[in-house]
Design a protein around this motif. Structure first.
Motif, PDB file in Angstrom:
ATOM      1  N   UNK A 150       0.814  -1.064   0.032  1.00 60.75           N
ATOM      2  CA  UNK A 150       0.101  -0.103   0.017  1.00 60.75           C
ATOM      3  C   UNK A 150       0.854   1.286  -0.051  1.00 60.75           C
ATOM      4  N   UNK A 151       2.157   1.268   0.499  1.00 56.96           N
ATOM      5  CA  UNK A 151       3.052   2.355   0.307  1.00 56.96           C
ATOM      6  C   UNK A 151       3.002   2.830  -1.059  1.00 56.96           C
ATOM      7  N   UNK A 152       3.148   1.923  -2.036  1.00 53.50           N
ATOM      8  CA  UNK A 152       3.030   2.485  -3.462  1.00 53.50           C
ATOM      9  C   UNK A 152       2.093   3.536  -3.764  1.00 53.50           C
ATOM     10  N   UNK A 153       0.889   3.474  -3.203  1.00 56.29           N
ATOM     11  CA  UNK A 153      -0.498   4.276  -3.374  1.00 56.29           C
ATOM     12  C   UNK A 153      -0.401   5.312  -2.372  1.00 56.29           C
ATOM     13  N   UNK A 154       0.171   5.328  -1.111  1.00 55.66           N
ATOM     14  CA  UNK A 154       0.226   6.561  -0.161  1.00 55.66           C
ATOM     15  C   UNK A 154       1.363   7.466  -0.834  1.00 55.66           C
ATOM     16  N   UNK A 155       2.366   6.860  -1.324  1.00 53.89           N
ATOM     17  CA  UNK A 155       3.506   7.651  -1.775  1.00 53.89           C
ATOM     18  C   UNK A 155       3.150   8.381  -3.083  1.00 53.89           C
ATOM     19  N   UNK A 156       2.295   7.566  -3.707  1.00 57.69           N
ATOM     20  CA  UNK A 156       1.984   8.326  -5.280  1.00 57.69           C
ATOM     21  C   UNK A 156       0.944   9.559  -4.879  1.00 57.69           C
ATOM     22  N   UNK A 179      -5.103  -4.735  -1.461  1.00 59.03           N
ATOM     23  CA  UNK A 179      -4.835  -3.926  -0.304  1.00 59.03           C
ATOM     24  C   UNK A 179      -5.735  -2.828  -0.024  1.00 59.03           C
ATOM     25  N   UNK A 180      -6.987  -3.161  -0.260  1.00 59.88           N
ATOM     26  CA  UNK A 180      -8.015  -2.216  -0.142  1.00 59.88           C
ATOM     27  C   UNK A 180      -8.445  -1.985   1.073  1.00 59.88           C
ATOM     28  N   UNK A 181      -8.480  -2.781   2.045  1.00 60.80           N
ATOM     29  CA  UNK A 181      -9.035  -2.598   3.394  1.00 60.80           C
ATOM     30  C   UNK A 181      -8.001  -2.226   4.127  1.00 60.80           C
ATOM     31  N   UNK A 182      -6.532  -2.442   3.997  1.00 66.23           N
ATOM     32  CA  UNK A 182      -5.487  -1.974   4.754  1.00 66.23           C
ATOM     33  C   UNK A 182      -5.262  -0.602   4.246  1.00 66.23           C
TER      34      UNK A 182
END
Length: 376
Positions: A150-156, A179-182
């Motif tokens: 999920x860091x890929x999405x938070x970083x983006x 990674x939806x719920x997390x």
């Protein structure tokens, strides 16, 4: 001289740059044939690690002297040993630092569209053929089909100065861990999925069928939820601004989603027929289809992303024109291929029935995607 290691990102950059890349994969042949690094201008050979212990000259006959060899194994150790052997023999060589394990965790974002109202980014997890999406408007973001890193999405989102508000899974995934719920837990965003995909779980989610559309951003970006069963009963596609169809595993650039994972191939194939000829039929040819998986590296277009207009897909994909329901059902149900490994356990994880460690999740996900069917 010490042999240098390269990262998955650097290897992908070389492949993407159009330069010739030569990979020596030293895993056993079964692993190599099932799942390997692919790309344009890429040449790959397989010589198992143990063969190099014999120092037999035949092991080197296909290896070039005039270009760098990138050695690849499962986790990096064997590749380093082989790279050192090649280095001693005068070959120009490097190795992929953490091997296929690192490659499986590599994500590559590509911007598909951007204007004053919206930015649409496809995030390609190349090793799995998994595609996810971030739609950004006025500092707010929606993520569709996120993978578990999920860091890929938070970083983006940080890079795009956007706050993630909505997270959607088009369906209950069978070949990778969502990674939806997390991601929702970490960001405070709402997690959406069809309730028919989540029966028997107490995981918190917002049922997609409760919404005809979801709007966010000051420009009122419109998301229409289109029920498109067939791959799984609760599969949903999202029509973004009447222009982009995030189609999940229902429609691919080169085929349709497999309908057999619930053990009801013929029944679900008929649902897929209704989706193609009743729901999707109403959509215009110029809508761009953006799926959640792809089965062949050739599906990445000249703009660097996986997608095609509905018109192009209808033209090139015979199954999309097979209006006889019996022929359609036979063709779809009869070409489903090998099931994704560990898919029942992965489905249980995604439904929230069981939890596993990060190492176990990595082990379960190893291998290619098997959710797409190609019909020509």
């Amino acid at each position: 001289m010490a042999v240098t290691d390269i990262s998955a990102k650097e290897l992908h950059h070389r492949i993407n740059s159009g330069k010739s890349v030569f990979i020596l994969d030293v895993r056993n042949p079964d692993e190599y044939n099932d799942w390997k690094i692919e790309g344009k201008n890429l040449q790959s050979v397989n010589v198992p690690y143990f063969d190099f212990l014999d120092d037999d000259e035949k092991n080197f006959k296909d290896l070039p002297r005039d270009m760098e060899i990138v050695v690849v194994c499962a986790k990096g150790g064997s590749a380093l040993m082989v790279a050192e052997i090649l280095d001693e023999k005068g070959y120009k060589v490097s190795y992929l630092g953490e091997g296929m394990l690192e490659w499986s965790r590599f994500y590559h974002p590509v911007t598909i569209a951007t204007d004053e109202n919206m930015r649409l980014i496809q995030v390609n997890r190349l090793a799995k053929g998994c595609l996810s999406y971030m739609v950004i408007s006025q500092g707010q973001a929606m993520v569709v089909d996120p993978n578990r890193h999920i860091d890929e999405y938070t970083n983006l989102a940080t890079k795009e100065n956007a706050k993630i508000l909505h997270i959607m899974d088009t369906h209950l995934h069978a070949d990778h861990i969502s990674g939806g719920r997390e991601l929702a837990d970490k960001t405070g965003a709402t997690y959406y999925i069809s309730s028919s995909e989540m029966q028997g779980t107490d995981v918190p989610y917002e049922p997609l069928e409760s919404h005809n559309e979801i709007n966010f951003g000051s420009v009122n970006v419109k998301i229409l939820a289109i029920p498109t069963p067939g791959h799984t009963p609760g599969s949903v596609s999202f029509l973004v601004n009447d222009k982009f169809l995030l189609s999940g595993d229902t429609i691919f650039v080169g085929g349709l989603g497999r309908p057999d994972l619930g053990g009801k191939a013929r029944e679900w194939a008929q649902s897929l027929y209704d989706t193609v000829f009743k729901k999707i039929a109403a959509l215009s040819d110029d809508i761009v289809v953006l799926p959640t998986h792809y089965a062949d590296i050739k599906e990445i277009n000249e703009n660097g992303y996986v997608g095609a207009t509905l018109g192009e897909i209808r033209k090139s994909n015979e199954i999309m024109r097979t209006e006889d329901i019996e022929q359609f059902t036979e063709k779809v149900a009869g070409t489903v291929g090998a099931t994704p490994p560990n898919y029942e356990e992965i489905v249980d994880i995604n439904r929230g029935v069981i939890e596993v460690s990060s190492d176990k999740a990595t082990e379960l996900e190893v291998g290619p995607n098997r959710c797409a069917i190609h019909h020509g």
